[in-house]
Design an enzyme around this catalytic site. Structure first.
Site, PDB file in Angstrom:
ATOM      1  N   ARG A  41       0.819  -1.211  -0.005  1.00  0.00           N
ATOM      2  CA  ARG A  41      -0.157   0.136  -0.081  1.00  0.00           C
ATOM      3  C   ARG A  41       0.715   0.879   0.174  1.00  0.00           C
ATOM      4  O   ARG A  41       1.387   1.242   0.580  1.00  0.00           O
ATOM      5  CB  ARG A  41      -0.841   0.031   1.445  1.00  0.00           C
ATOM      6  N   HIS A  95      -0.820   0.746  -9.590  1.00  0.00           N
ATOM      7  CA  HIS A  95      -1.370  -0.939  -9.245  1.00  0.00           C
ATOM      8  C   HIS A  95      -1.716  -1.803  -9.563  1.00  0.00           C
ATOM      9  O   HIS A  95      -3.119  -1.940  -9.555  1.00  0.00           O
ATOM     10  CB  HIS A  95      -2.363   0.560  -7.883  1.00  0.00           C
TER      11      HIS A  95
HETATM   12  C1  OXD Z   1      -5.866  -6.093  -3.228  1.00  0.00           C
HETATM   13  C2  OXD Z   1      -5.133  -4.575  -3.800  1.00  0.00           C
HETATM   14  O1  OXD Z   1      -5.890  -6.139  -2.262  1.00  0.00           O
HETATM   15  O2  OXD Z   1      -6.234  -5.366  -5.821  1.00  0.00           O
HETATM   16  O3  OXD Z   1      -6.440  -6.541  -4.344  1.00  0.00           O
HETATM   17  O4  OXD Z   1      -4.689  -3.965  -3.568  1.00  0.00           O
END
Ligand code: OXD
Length: 308
Positions: A223, A271
């Site tokens: 993250r 992402h």
């Molecule tokens: C998830 C993401 O948690 O795509 O699946 O980050």
């Protein structure tokens, strides 16, 4: 029995067709065609806002459509409703691909060659064996373990760090804050695959970077909030860190003026490291539903007290 899918719209049809074929007794609904919300017992969602949950009085289980769960406000979900994260082969394979690609690109100096190309520079760099590099993974959950097992096939030296001890064959394992420093000093490439919790937010900071050997690189596929942006810039600009590959950032999306976009030693992807694949996720979810009907433990059940 009704299940409502309220997630990634382009992939809804694939989910619906799997359930239509394999669970004919189940009434599979796709948001916004949700019908009477009082009939909904199971929800597959990415976001689960409090007011939406409150509109589902008969909800029995909340299934996150992704692997992470940090975006869900647990306090908005009544205690009796289990929250389940997505653990499915498609997500695992995607993460293995992305991290292997990133580690190999660093190991084989691809970014140096990318920067040489515009000037037509032919400058072969030394090719060290994989066994001369140590790759360390923070977070030894399902994804961390799978990534390490694949990296082992290239011959890298491997280390893992986790909150509580985990043993993985061929991986030197470290646990807890006491052993973090010891773990870091040996990592040429550091990969963050930690869950985001209060304890791990901002963990990738100047203290961690200064414990890594000079010239180390980092890969963040967890993250954006794990990383202290300014500390990364400082560590790269001082020459202590060599490169960063970031699939996650804070904020997301990054605005065009964000300094990471133009930094010569940062490579950003939006992402995309791994995504839930309906073809592999739907069977896992159906299996979990059946477990719930039989009163068996659910795979991927969240421990609210731990936060993941
Ligand atoms: C998830 C993401 O948690 O795509 O699946 O980050």
């Amino acid at each position: 029995m009704s299940i409502l899918y309220r997630s990634d719209a382009p992939r809804a049809a694939a989910w619906a067709s799997y359930f239509a074929e394999h669970a004919t007794d189940l009434d599979f609904r796709v948001w916004p065609d949700a019908g009477n919300l009082e009939e909904v017992e199971y929800l597959i969602a990415w976001q689960a806002p409090a007011e939406f949950i409150a509109a589902l009085p008969n909800l029995k289980v909340l299934f996150s459509s992704g692997a992470g769960i940090d975006h869900v406000d647990f306090s908005a979900i009544p205690e009796h409703i289990p929250i389940v994260r997505m653990v499915e082969p498609g997500i695992i394979d995607g993460m293995i691909e992305y991290v292997s690609l990133a580690v190999l690109a660093l190991h084989r100096d691809f970014f140096d060659y990318v920067s040489m190309q515009p000037t037509g520079t032919w400058d072969p760099l030394e090719v060290p064996p994989a066994s001369s590099r140590t790759v360390g993974v923070m977070g030894l959950g399902v994804l961390g373990k799978a990534v390490l097992e694949r990296l082992a096939t290239f011959g890298f030296r491997l280390r893992g760090w986790n909150r509580s001890p985990r043993q993985i064959v061929g991986v030197e394992s470290f646990a807890g804050t006491d052993q973090l420093q010891q773990f870091l000093v040996g990592c040429d490439i550091l990969i963050c695959l930690l869950p985001l919790t209060e304890a791990t937010a901002g963990i990738l900071d100047r203290k961690i970077f200064s414990s890594l050997p000079k010239g180390a690189s980092i890969i963040n596929v967890a993250r954006g909030l794990h990383l202290v942006n300014e500390d990364l810039l400082e560590a790269l600009n001082s020459g202590h860190l060599s490169r960063a590959i970031l699939d996650v950032t804070d904020p997301e999306p990054m605005p065009p003026e964000h300094p990471f976009w133009r930094h010569p030693r940062i490579f950003v992807t939006p992402h995309v490291a791994s995504m839930t694949q309906p073809e592999t996720a739907a069977p896992i979810l159906l299996d979990n539903l059946r477990r719930h009907w039989r009163g068996e433990p659910l795979i991927g059940l969240i421990d609210r007290s731990r936060g993941y």
